[in-house]
Write a protein that holds these residues in place. Structure first.
Motif, PDB file in Angstrom:
ATOM      1  N   GLY A 171     -20.111  74.262  -1.557  1.00  0.00           N
ATOM      2  CA  GLY A 171     -20.591  73.162  -0.735  1.00  0.00           C
ATOM      3  C   GLY A 171     -21.608  72.270  -1.406  1.00  0.00           C
ATOM      4  O   GLY A 171     -22.184  71.387  -0.766  1.00  0.00           O
ATOM      5  N   LYS A 172     -21.806  72.471  -2.693  1.00  0.00           N
ATOM      6  CA  LYS A 172     -22.787  71.672  -3.426  1.00  0.00           C
ATOM      7  C   LYS A 172     -22.205  71.241  -4.768  1.00  0.00           C
ATOM      8  O   LYS A 172     -21.248  71.847  -5.264  1.00  0.00           O
ATOM      9  CB  LYS A 172     -24.082  72.458  -3.641  1.00  0.00           C
ATOM     10  CG  LYS A 172     -24.816  72.823  -2.345  1.00  0.00           C
ATOM     11  CD  LYS A 172     -26.090  73.586  -2.639  1.00  0.00           C
ATOM     12  CE  LYS A 172     -26.828  73.940  -1.356  1.00  0.00           C
ATOM     13  NZ  LYS A 172     -27.296  72.733  -0.646  1.00  0.00           N
ATOM     14  N   SER A 178     -30.151  74.518  -4.584  1.00  0.00           N
ATOM     15  CA  SER A 178     -29.229  75.607  -4.316  1.00  0.00           C
ATOM     16  C   SER A 178     -29.959  76.941  -4.374  1.00  0.00           C
ATOM     17  O   SER A 178     -31.191  77.011  -4.376  1.00  0.00           O
ATOM     18  CB  SER A 178     -28.075  75.556  -5.318  1.00  0.00           C
ATOM     19  OG  SER A 178     -27.020  76.397  -4.893  1.00  0.00           O
ATOM     20  N   GLU A 237     -25.157  64.174  -3.817  1.00  0.00           N
ATOM     21  CA  GLU A 237     -24.442  65.314  -3.244  1.00  0.00           C
ATOM     22  C   GLU A 237     -24.279  65.146  -1.736  1.00  0.00           C
ATOM     23  O   GLU A 237     -23.192  65.373  -1.171  1.00  0.00           O
ATOM     24  CB  GLU A 237     -25.217  66.594  -3.551  1.00  0.00           C
ATOM     25  CG  GLU A 237     -24.665  67.856  -2.925  1.00  0.00           C
ATOM     26  CD  GLU A 237     -25.578  69.032  -3.214  1.00  0.00           C
ATOM     27  OE1 GLU A 237     -25.409  69.659  -4.282  1.00  0.00           O
ATOM     28  OE2 GLU A 237     -26.469  69.313  -2.379  1.00  0.00           O
ATOM     29  N   SER A 238     -25.337  64.727  -1.078  1.00  0.00           N
ATOM     30  CA  SER A 238     -25.297  64.511   0.368  1.00  0.00           C
ATOM     31  C   SER A 238     -24.277  63.438   0.748  1.00  0.00           C
ATOM     32  O   SER A 238     -23.579  63.557   1.764  1.00  0.00           O
ATOM     33  CB  SER A 238     -26.687  64.110   0.872  1.00  0.00           C
ATOM     34  OG  SER A 238     -26.675  63.815   2.245  1.00  0.00           O
ATOM     35  N   ILE A 241     -20.891  65.054   0.624  1.00  0.00           N
ATOM     36  CA  ILE A 241     -20.690  65.949   1.767  1.00  0.00           C
ATOM     37  C   ILE A 241     -20.386  65.147   3.029  1.00  0.00           C
ATOM     38  O   ILE A 241     -19.519  65.521   3.832  1.00  0.00           O
ATOM     39  CB  ILE A 241     -21.927  66.844   1.961  1.00  0.00           C
ATOM     40  CG1 ILE A 241     -22.046  67.823   0.783  1.00  0.00           C
ATOM     41  CG2 ILE A 241     -21.844  67.606   3.280  1.00  0.00           C
ATOM     42  CD1 ILE A 241     -23.323  68.633   0.771  1.00  0.00           C
ATOM     43  N   ASP A 242     -21.062  64.020   3.217  1.00  0.00           N
ATOM     44  CA  ASP A 242     -20.779  63.154   4.358  1.00  0.00           C
ATOM     45  C   ASP A 242     -19.323  62.678   4.340  1.00  0.00           C
ATOM     46  O   ASP A 242     -18.653  62.626   5.380  1.00  0.00           O
ATOM     47  CB  ASP A 242     -21.699  61.931   4.349  1.00  0.00           C
ATOM     48  CG  ASP A 242     -23.136  62.267   4.720  1.00  0.00           C
ATOM     49  OD1 ASP A 242     -23.375  63.399   5.197  1.00  0.00           O
ATOM     50  OD2 ASP A 242     -24.009  61.409   4.512  1.00  0.00           O
ATOM     51  N   ALA A 244     -16.845  64.239   2.897  1.00  0.00           N
ATOM     52  CA  ALA A 244     -15.986  65.393   3.175  1.00  0.00           C
ATOM     53  C   ALA A 244     -15.913  65.656   4.678  1.00  0.00           C
ATOM     54  O   ALA A 244     -14.843  65.993   5.216  1.00  0.00           O
ATOM     55  CB  ALA A 244     -16.512  66.623   2.438  1.00  0.00           C
ATOM     56  N   LYS A 245     -17.034  65.497   5.370  1.00  0.00           N
ATOM     57  CA  LYS A 245     -17.044  65.696   6.825  1.00  0.00           C
ATOM     58  C   LYS A 245     -16.157  64.684   7.531  1.00  0.00           C
ATOM     59  O   LYS A 245     -15.601  64.965   8.592  1.00  0.00           O
ATOM     60  CB  LYS A 245     -18.482  65.591   7.347  1.00  0.00           C
ATOM     61  CG  LYS A 245     -19.366  66.772   6.956  1.00  0.00           C
ATOM     62  CD  LYS A 245     -20.784  66.584   7.459  1.00  0.00           C
ATOM     63  CE  LYS A 245     -21.668  67.765   7.079  1.00  0.00           C
ATOM     64  NZ  LYS A 245     -23.077  67.568   7.520  1.00  0.00           N
ATOM     65  N   ASP A 251     -13.042  69.709   1.393  1.00  0.00           N
ATOM     66  CA  ASP A 251     -14.132  70.636   1.084  1.00  0.00           C
ATOM     67  C   ASP A 251     -13.878  71.345  -0.245  1.00  0.00           C
ATOM     68  O   ASP A 251     -14.812  71.633  -0.995  1.00  0.00           O
ATOM     69  CB  ASP A 251     -14.274  71.664   2.205  1.00  0.00           C
ATOM     70  CG  ASP A 251     -14.793  71.051   3.497  1.00  0.00           C
ATOM     71  OD1 ASP A 251     -15.466  70.008   3.430  1.00  0.00           O
ATOM     72  OD2 ASP A 251     -14.517  71.619   4.569  1.00  0.00           O
ATOM     73  N   VAL A 254     -15.104  69.410  -3.171  1.00  0.00           N
ATOM     74  CA  VAL A 254     -16.552  69.509  -3.329  1.00  0.00           C
ATOM     75  C   VAL A 254     -16.928  70.869  -3.912  1.00  0.00           C
ATOM     76  O   VAL A 254     -17.738  70.966  -4.848  1.00  0.00           O
ATOM     77  CB  VAL A 254     -17.272  69.278  -1.988  1.00  0.00           C
ATOM     78  CG1 VAL A 254     -18.786  69.492  -2.138  1.00  0.00           C
ATOM     79  CG2 VAL A 254     -16.992  67.874  -1.467  1.00  0.00           C
ATOM     80  N   ASP A 255     -16.320  71.934  -3.379  1.00  0.00           N
ATOM     81  CA  ASP A 255     -16.643  73.282  -3.827  1.00  0.00           C
ATOM     82  C   ASP A 255     -16.335  73.492  -5.311  1.00  0.00           C
ATOM     83  O   ASP A 255     -16.991  74.297  -5.972  1.00  0.00           O
ATOM     84  CB  ASP A 255     -15.857  74.315  -3.012  1.00  0.00           C
ATOM     85  CG  ASP A 255     -16.314  74.385  -1.562  1.00  0.00           C
ATOM     86  OD1 ASP A 255     -17.408  73.877  -1.261  1.00  0.00           O
ATOM     87  OD2 ASP A 255     -15.569  74.948  -0.740  1.00  0.00           O
TER      88      ASP A 255
END
Length: 355
Positions: A171-172, A178, A237-238, A241-242, A244-245, A251, A254-255
């Motif tokens: 997730g990062k 981390s 990174e954020s 993630i946004d 991906a949501k 996901d 990203v992983d």
């Protein structure tokens, strides 16, 4: 030696809107800020008598990328070497200069060499390949320079991408916010890479030769999360993630992605030099770096990372990713708070004559 994995793509070539040539002011300021320290190193540590039997003074810039930053660094070095020769009464015996510009084979060397001024003080050559491998004949270089390059790792640590490992960075895409296991994996990879880097350079640099490393880093003992550049990576990174949501990227994408960079302290670099044993530390300093404005930071990230992100995520997300980073993250962040420092490390080394 095992085959190295070089996962990062070169900086954006050409001279376009998102090119490194037009978006590397942060890196240029680091070169400008350390000019006098390089002058000091050459004035105090360069023994011109060591090179009196050679008519050629050979300089290598490792991780040169494209544009005029590397040309400025080389100009500063040559001017300082010439001044050193002249100050010792050797003005009539100035050597000729040969400069090797090194970067990955896919670097835009055409853009670099078209940036050369019409009249230069040296013979220029391009040397493609990772600086984690041998690039030059033994004991052939008199001065090695590398700026804003040695923080790139040879690879993402294997355990960070292993789902069965405690250091899996799920997730990062960055390490600084981390787990302790992830941070330790990146610390270990940097130590391994720096050990290899110094071992190789010790074979290529003449006894008595000099090497200067300038790399973004952090203060001794400072938490990784307090570092300006790491904070900026966390915002990038954020942004991912946004997206991906929203289902714009998976996901899994990203992983399976991590940026292979690490921001060391002078203490970590010093430890690597001492483990190597082939260099004397002549000068080490933290250089406080001006924090760039959000637009500059976003453009710098894009110039440096676009190729890598495009290869992994596809080019459809690029505009929105870096717009989101700029307008929804950087401009609203607290990156300019006093607790968040932007630091460059300056390390001046001299090749031992007895190792």
């Amino acid at each position: 030696m095992a085959e190295l994995v070089i996962p990062i793509r070169p900086m954006n070539g050409g001279n376009g809107l998102y090119s490194y040539s037009k978006n590397s002011i942060i890196q240029r300021k680091a070169i400008e800020a350390t000019k006098e320290l390089i002058n000091k190193t050459i004035a105090e540590e360069l023994d011109v008598n060591t090179f009196s039997s050679s008519n050629t003074f050979r300089i290598a810039d490792l991780g040169c990328s494209v544009g005029t930053n590397t040309l400025l660094a080389v100009k500063n070095i040559i001017n300082a070497v010439q001044h050193k020769f002249q100050s010792q009464g050797n003005g009539t015996k100035l050597p000729e200069f040969q400069v090797f510009f090194n970067d990955q084979a896919s670097n835009d060397f055409n853009q670099l060499f078209t940036s050369l001024p019409s009249e230069i003080q040296y013979f220029a050559a391009g040397v493609p390949g990772s600086f984690y491998r041998r690039l030059f004949p033994k004991y052939s270089l008199h001065f090695v320079h590398s700026s804003s390059a040695a923080h790139w790792l040879s690879r993402v640590p294997e355990e960070v991408e292993d789902k069965s490992s405690p250091a899996w960075n799920k997730g990062k895409v960055h390490y600084s916010n981390s787990t302790a296991e992830v941070i330790k994996a990146f610390e270990a990879q940097f130590a391994k890479d720096m050990d290899n880097f110094l071992k190789i350079r010790a074979q290529e640099i003449v006894h008595g030769g000099l090497m200067v490393l300038i790399l973004p880093g952090r203060f001794n003992g400072a938490p990784h999360a307090n570092n300006y550049i790491n904070k900026a990576y966390e915002l990038l990174e954020s942004s991912l993630i946004d997206m991906a949501k929203k289902g714009m990227i998976s996901d899994e994408k990203v992983d399976s992605f991590n940026v292979p960079v690490y921001y060391a302290s002078l203490q970590e670099v010093e430890a690597a030099v001492k483990r190597n044993g082939c260099f004397n530390i002549e000068l080490m300093e933290n250089i406080i770096h001006e924090k760039p404005q959000p637009k500059v930071m976003s453009a710098t990230f894009r110039a440096g990372l676009e190729g890598t992100f495009k290869e992994h995520f596809g080019d459809e997300i690029l505009d929105e990713l870096f717009d989101k980073l700029l307008y929804n993250k950087l401009q609203e962040s607290s990156l300019h708070s006093k607790s968040c420092e932007s630091v460059y490390l300056f390390v001046s080394l001299k090749r031992n004559t007895d190792a």
